[in-house]
Motif scaffolding. Structure first.
Motif, short mmCIF file in Angstrom:
data_model
loop_
_atom_site.label_atom_id
_atom_site.label_comp_id
_atom_site.label_asym_id
_atom_site.label_seq_id
_atom_site.Cartn_x
_atom_site.Cartn_y
_atom_site.Cartn_z
N TYR A 104 0.84 -1.19 0.00
CA TYR A 104 0.00 0.00 0.00
C TYR A 104 0.88 1.24 0.00
N GLN A 105 0.36 2.30 -0.65
CA GLN A 105 0.98 3.61 -0.49
C GLN A 105 0.01 4.44 0.33
N ILE A 106 0.53 5.15 1.32
CA ILE A 106 -0.30 5.98 2.19
C ILE A 106 -0.39 7.37 1.56
N VAL A 107 -1.62 7.76 1.21
CA VAL A 107 -1.85 9.01 0.48
C VAL A 107 -2.93 9.84 1.17
N LYS A 115 -8.26 -0.07 -5.09
CA LYS A 115 -7.98 -0.93 -6.24
C LYS A 115 -6.56 -0.70 -6.76
N GLN A 116 -6.03 0.50 -6.54
CA GLN A 116 -4.66 0.80 -6.95
C GLN A 116 -3.70 0.71 -5.76
#
Length: 157
Positions: A104-107, A115-116
């Protein structure tokens, strides 16, 4: 006014969308003018559709301009990689139960898209990871119950 964190990619996507909408303005204005020439505005579906589209477009422009005005763009690629999970970091996790790996990227809230594999900094998983380091084992309360993960890697890209 509190600043809202946003990644460089998130800011770029918002600016691209704003440019697209600003380029639509003259097209919509032209459509309104053409529809006006058709006569009676009370029964002119083309005119009403063009005016509705104009309203939606203007609302989207205001929304994006507001988001950009309150954003604090954080470029994690310029951060020293010390293995800590911070906003913008890309974290690889290993599920303790299934041994499955997920990344996961934390945004920011507006950028989140599961989904991305982009999760909001305010999500339960992100809140449970912030401040932790590579190799740490974490227990995270999710809507589906408590999940156990090991932090495999932390990258700043």
């Amino acid at each position: 006014m509190d600043k809202v964190p946003m990644t460089v990619r998130g800011e770029q996507l918002l600016r691209e969308e704003l440019d697209r909408l600003l380029k639509r303005r003259p097209e919509i204005t032209q459509a309104i003018a053409e529809a006006r020439e058709l006569g009676d505005l009370k029964e002119n579906a083309e005119y009403h559709a063009a005016r509705e589209e104009q309203g939606i477009c203007e609302a989207q422009i205001r929304d994006i301009e507001y988001k950009l005005s309150v954003s604090q763009v954080i470029d994690v690629a310029k951060m020293p990689n010390n293995g800590k999970v911070i906003f913008g970091a890309t974290v690889s996790l290993i599920d303790a139960d299934t041994e499955a790996e997920v990344t996961y990227q934390i945004v920011g809230d507006d950028e989140a898209d599961i989904k991305q594999h982009l999760i909001s900094v305010n999500s339960p998983i992100a809140r449970g990871l912030i401040g932790k380091e590579e190799g740490d084992e974490v227990s995270i309360s999710t809507p589906g119950g408590v999940k156990e993960f090991e932090i495999d890697s932390v990258e700043y890209r």
